[in-house]
Design a protein around this motif. Structure first.
Motif, PDB file in Angstrom:
ATOM      1  N   SER A   8       1.158 -13.870  77.375  1.00  8.33           N
ATOM      2  CA  SER A   8       2.235 -14.658  77.988  1.00  8.33           C
ATOM      3  C   SER A   8       1.709 -15.644  79.005  1.00  8.33           C
ATOM      4  O   SER A   8       2.195 -16.767  79.101  1.00  8.33           O
ATOM      5  N   THR A   9       0.729 -15.239  79.789  1.00  9.78           N
ATOM      6  CA  THR A   9       0.202 -16.085  80.846  1.00  9.78           C
ATOM      7  C   THR A   9      -1.319 -16.008  80.856  1.00  9.78           C
ATOM      8  O   THR A   9      -1.930 -15.102  80.266  1.00  9.78           O
ATOM      9  N   ARG A  10      -1.906 -16.959  81.522  1.00  9.79           N
ATOM     10  CA  ARG A  10      -3.363 -16.947  81.688  1.00  9.79           C
ATOM     11  C   ARG A  10      -3.799 -15.718  82.478  1.00  9.79           C
ATOM     12  O   ARG A  10      -4.866 -15.132  82.221  1.00  9.79           O
ATOM     13  N   GLU A  70       7.377 -29.462  75.164  1.00  8.81           N
ATOM     14  CA  GLU A  70       6.259 -28.706  74.612  1.00  8.81           C
ATOM     15  C   GLU A  70       5.125 -28.597  75.617  1.00  8.81           C
ATOM     16  O   GLU A  70       4.466 -27.553  75.729  1.00  8.81           O
ATOM     17  N   SER A  71       4.901 -29.665  76.358  1.00 13.30           N
ATOM     18  CA  SER A  71       3.866 -29.628  77.390  1.00 13.30           C
ATOM     19  C   SER A  71       4.230 -28.653  78.503  1.00 13.30           C
ATOM     20  O   SER A  71       3.374 -27.900  78.994  1.00 13.30           O
ATOM     21  N   LEU A  72       5.508 -28.635  78.904  1.00 15.51           N
ATOM     22  CA  LEU A  72       5.955 -27.679  79.917  1.00 15.51           C
ATOM     23  C   LEU A  72       5.842 -26.253  79.401  1.00 15.51           C
ATOM     24  O   LEU A  72       5.461 -25.335  80.139  1.00 15.51           O
ATOM     25  N   LEU A 119       3.579 -23.345  81.231  1.00 23.01           N
ATOM     26  CA  LEU A 119       4.140 -22.092  81.719  1.00 23.01           C
ATOM     27  C   LEU A 119       3.565 -20.888  80.987  1.00 23.01           C
ATOM     28  O   LEU A 119       3.483 -19.798  81.559  1.00 23.01           O
ATOM     29  N   ARG A 120       3.178 -21.048  79.726  1.00 21.01           N
ATOM     30  CA  ARG A 120       2.538 -19.940  79.017  1.00 21.01           C
ATOM     31  C   ARG A 120       1.216 -19.544  79.673  1.00 21.01           C
ATOM     32  O   ARG A 120       0.833 -18.374  79.663  1.00 21.01           O
ATOM     33  N   LEU A 157      10.534 -18.011  77.372  1.00 16.18           N
ATOM     34  CA  LEU A 157       9.284 -17.366  77.785  1.00 16.18           C
ATOM     35  C   LEU A 157       9.524 -16.104  78.609  1.00 16.18           C
ATOM     36  O   LEU A 157       8.580 -15.547  79.181  1.00 16.18           O
ATOM     37  N   ASN A 158      10.788 -15.677  78.727  1.00 10.36           N
ATOM     38  CA  ASN A 158      11.159 -14.446  79.451  1.00 10.36           C
ATOM     39  C   ASN A 158      10.872 -14.537  80.949  1.00 10.36           C
ATOM     40  O   ASN A 158      10.557 -13.533  81.592  1.00 10.36           O
TER      41      ASN A 158
END
Length: 498
Positions: free
Chosen positions: A9-11, A208-210, A214-215, A276-277
């Motif tokens: 989900s995130t880095r 898509e960039s946002l 955020l991912r 993205l929850n």
């Protein structure tokens, strides 16, 4: 702009799994393997490096488990060599297979391994394990450690440092720039009655960039602080006027609801956040801001309005009420209990009215008695301060509906306290019974249907004096030689036989 789908989900999640895998703690390694299993359920195929790292470390954990269970024997030795050998063969094949696909000219594994900086002795070991005899357990464990080191340098660390360094190291700056671009494209789309396909396409590229940002970064505190800066989600005066919203009218009107055109402007972005929850994270941070006193009246009004909008749409989605005018099209788990507890600690007009709304809508978080008591207390609190107008314009409070008059604690005590009358005042005490009762069947010191509240028996006649002092039991012998007990006070002359 192309978007790469990732299982994490995130880095930060990627970094945590990487650190756990390459730690010396087998419990952390086992936990990391569990998280990789979750990743596998999210996308069809994980990157080759992650798959092989999980297989090699899984073999090491199996080796450790077998060694703690009992001594090594020939059967166990062969089992571990097979397990390690299978993981190593797959590792070398996967690493070199990508190069074979890219290069149309046929190359042997040795030349490919040299180009990939892969130790050539691993290729030899892979060949022997496939076509000849498995290496010894000591040699094969050395090969596993070498393979994990290679994967660390060429897979995990490369992934952490890939793409544009400015994207990762200065993500708030990149995020701010992308938000500005989103606002520009969205203004163009909304201002044109029939938005062109190119404008919609450009806006989708920004979204898509946002999404990609955020991912990787998640809704970290830094990203949230940028989002809630004046000029972004918290619109400034010029932006509100551009959307035909009068800031003064927004401050003066009752209710926490935001104008429809402002919600529509940010709807695509909030839908990305929800997909993205991250909606619960955003709601919790907004509640922190609502409880704070560090904002101007307009900013505080907008923050409370956004929180109300998000809570309402999340509740509608959880109730499976989907509509094109609503923000969300899928349910999410909101921390309702945490939000309520967070708000009642800071009693303000916005927080308490938000609590009232949540209590009315969320019937499962508190028992009915608790919820009703809390609602009544908040309503009384709001009624005592003239500055606390009812902020829920769509749902008037009970006070306005039923015209209930509320009293303070002091007023209630004054109403309940009786008038002082020394002549009629007598404390609760024992009296001589004139009823036909066989007292022999009653235990000493107990009267039917009477709750005993004294440690000593006491007796009061009609000539009771408030100066009555401590009572005591006095044993006596009757004519038959039996002992009877009587009560005597320090200032009484007669004794009553029980």
């Amino acid at each position: 702009m192309a978007v790469t789908q990732t299982a994490w989900s995130t880095r930060k999640e990627f970094e945590e799994v990487y650190q756990e895998l390459y730690s010396n703690d087998w419990k952390k390694q086992k936990h990391a393997l569990g998280r990789i299993s979750v990743w596998k359920s999210r996308i069809p195929r994980l990157p080759t490096g992650i798959e092989n790292t999980a297989a090699l470390i899984g073999a090491m954990l199996e080796h450790r488990t077998e060694m703690t269970a009992g001594p090594m024997d020939g059967e166990l030795n062969q089992k571990l060599r097979n397990l390690y050998g299978l993981a190593l063969i797959r590792f070398v094949n996967d690493i070199t297979e990508e190069r074979k696909v890219k290069c149309p000219i046929r190359n042997n594994l040795m030349s490919i391994a040299k180009k990939l900086n892969l130790p050539q002795w691993l290729v030899v070991l892979r060949h022997n394990a496939t076509h000849r005899e498995l290496p010894s357990l000591d040699m094969i464990t050395d090969a596993v450690e070498c393979s994990l080191k290679y994967l660390k340098e060429h897979c995990w660390e490369k992934q952490l440092n890939c793409d544009n360094p400015d994207f990762y190291q200065h993500s708030p700056k990149y995020f701010r720039r992308t938000l500005i671009e989103y606002q520009q494209k969205q203004f163009m789309v909304l201002q044109m009655s029939a938005a062109s396909k190119s404008n919609k396409r450009n806006k989708n590229m920004v979204l898509e960039s946002l999404d990609k940002t955020l991912r990787i970064t998640g809704l970290s505190p830094v990203i949230l602080s940028v989002l809630l800066e004046e000029g972004y989600l918290i619109s400034n005066v010029e932006q509100l006027k551009a959307l035909d919203i009068n800031p003064d009218d927004l401050l003066s009107q009752n209710g926490l609801w935001l104008p429809e055109n402002l919600v529509t402007f940010w709807m695509p972005f909030l839908q990305v956040v929800h997909r993205l929850n991250f909606t619960p994270v955003l709601a919790t941070h907004l509640m922190d801001c609502v409880c704070s006193d560090d904002f101007t009246p307009l900013t505080a009004r907008l923050i409370a309005g956004w929180l109300m909008t998000i809570l309402f749409n999340a509740h509608q989605a959880n109730q499976m009420k989907f509509d094109k005018d609503l923000l969300y099209d899928k349910p999410c788990t909101m921390p309702w209990q945490t939000l309520i507890e967070q708000a009642i600690k800071v009693p303000k007009a916005y927080t308490l009215n938000l609590v009232l709304w949540m209590l009315n809508e969320q019937n499962d978080n508190l028992m009915d008695l608790q919820r009703n008591n809390l609602q009544d207390l908040i309503t009384i609190y709001l009624a005592q301060d003239s500055s606390f107008e009812n902020c829920l314009s769509k749902d008037k409070t009970k006070q306005n509906e039923n015209n209930i008059k509320f009293h303070t604690v002091e007023e209630i005590l004054q109403l309940q306290s009786p008038k002082k009358d020394n002549s009629s005042f007598l404390p609760k005490s024992w009296h001589i019974s004139t009823d036909a009762i066989d007292w022999r069947k009653c235990p000493l010191g107990c009267i039917p249907q009477e709750n005993l509240t004294y440690t000593n028996l006491e007796f009061l006649d009609e000539d009771y004096e408030p100066s009555l002092k401590k009572k005591r039991k006095m044993p006596e012998s009757n004519q038959n030689g039996q002992t009877e007990y009587s009560l005597q006070t320090d200032n009484s002359e007669g004794l009553e036989i029980l």
